[in-house]
Design a protein around this motif. Structure first.
Motif: not given
Length: 323
Positions: A296-305
């Motif tokens: 259920d965890v979504t990581l956006d591009e900012t979080a992945l970076a």
């Protein structure tokens, strides 16, 4: 539960794979049965084991537990994409390990007997065998497929060039070859980004990461250390000491995201395009339930970076070390 194809095959598997290495040595049979039933209830259809699991002097024990689980009926075997492995020695007698045609035949029949099934969905090489030619290995596997004893082949702990060679030799025989690779892969251990992942993507193989939380180091280890619920020793302690600052920043970032560190670590893997299904290895039902939160965890591009800043990865070789 979400499902995806295992590599280029038509086989659909859950985005989490239930690892069974703890069944027997750490988790008794009754609790193991409960974990497997709960995994099915959660939609996990992908179980992984190996013929050597069970510990020294008890190799095969884990497969036997799975066999008795399937023997209960109730569609348990039919609901399961069953993966096991061969390579490690079962005894010290010659031809009781590695990938000779003789050992493939014997090890496969022994696993089928312990697992109380007449076929294995994904039969994996636990390690590369540098002493047996691929013609011999693939001929033995073709025979096993023709006999209906296995359906797909996978590898584990292969280098990128091993995968490329295996596939080239399989193609010469008009054989499918490998559909997946199991490798250690997590935020802290990203070496396979250099060569292995490019080889997988070029050859259409799925990636099944093992040790997705690096023995708990990515599961809130500093928090557990502070509250006294975990003591680190040996390699775990050394790895923690070498990465304490990064792990601290990671746990702080997980707090910012509002998730447990373990959920972030598993979710990061699920966001990597090459990954089919990380292997979770719960010792208890509670650990299984906790692992499901990562879905259920979504990581956006900012979080992945930000995670890449904390735990730098690799560019594809040779760009990683050359212009």
């Amino acid at each position: 539960m979400e499902y995806t194809h295992l590599g280029r095959s038509g086989l659909r598997v859950s985005r989490l794979c239930l690892g069974t290495m703890n069944f027997g040595p750490e988790t008794d049979e009754v609790d193991a049965f409960g974990i497997m039933d709960a995994a099915h209830d959660a939609g996990i259809n992908f179980f992984d084991t190996a013929n050597v699991y069970g510990g020294e002097g008890k190799r095969g024990w884990t497969e036997e537990i799975l066999g008795r689980y399937f023997a209960q009926g109730g569609g348990r075997r039919e609901k399961t994409v069953l993966a096991t492995k061969l390579y490690g020695n079962i005894t010290d007698w010659p031809n009781e390990g590695k990938l000779s045609a003789l050992n493939i035949r014997r090890a496969l029949d022994a696993s089928l007997s312990r697992l109380q099934t007449d076929y294995i969905d994904l039969y994996q090489f636990h390690h590369i065998d540098r002493e047996t030619p691929w013609d011999e290995i693939w001929q033995a596997m073709e025979t096993a497929v023709a006999q209906g004893k296995i359906i797909y082949n996978g590898s584990s702990n292969f280098a990128g060039w091993h995968i490329a060679t295996a596939q080239a030799e399989a193609h010469k025989r008009s054989y499918t070859g490998l559909v997946s690779e199991q490798s250690i892969y997590n935020l802290l251990t990203r070496d396979i980004e250099l060569e292995v992942i490019p080889a997988l993507e070029a050859n259409g193989l799925g990636l099944i990461p093992w040790s997705p939380l690096l023995g708990g180091l990515l599961a809130g280890v500093l928090r557990k250390e502070r509250d006294g619920s975990r003591r680190n020793a040996g390699r775990s302690a050394a790895a923690l000491d070498a990465n304490r600052d990064a792990i601290g920043a990671y746990e702080d970032f997980a707090d910012e995201l509002g998730h447990d560190p373990a959920d972030v670590g598993l979710a990061w893997l699920l966001h990597q395009p090459a990954v089919t299904a990380p292997i979770i290895g719960p010792r208890t039902r509670e650990q299984l339930d906790a692992s499901l939160h990562a879905l259920d965890v979504t990581l956006d591009e900012t979080a992945l970076a930000r995670l890449d800043e904390i735990f730098p990865g690799h560019k594809t070789a040779p760009e990683d070390y050359a212009w």
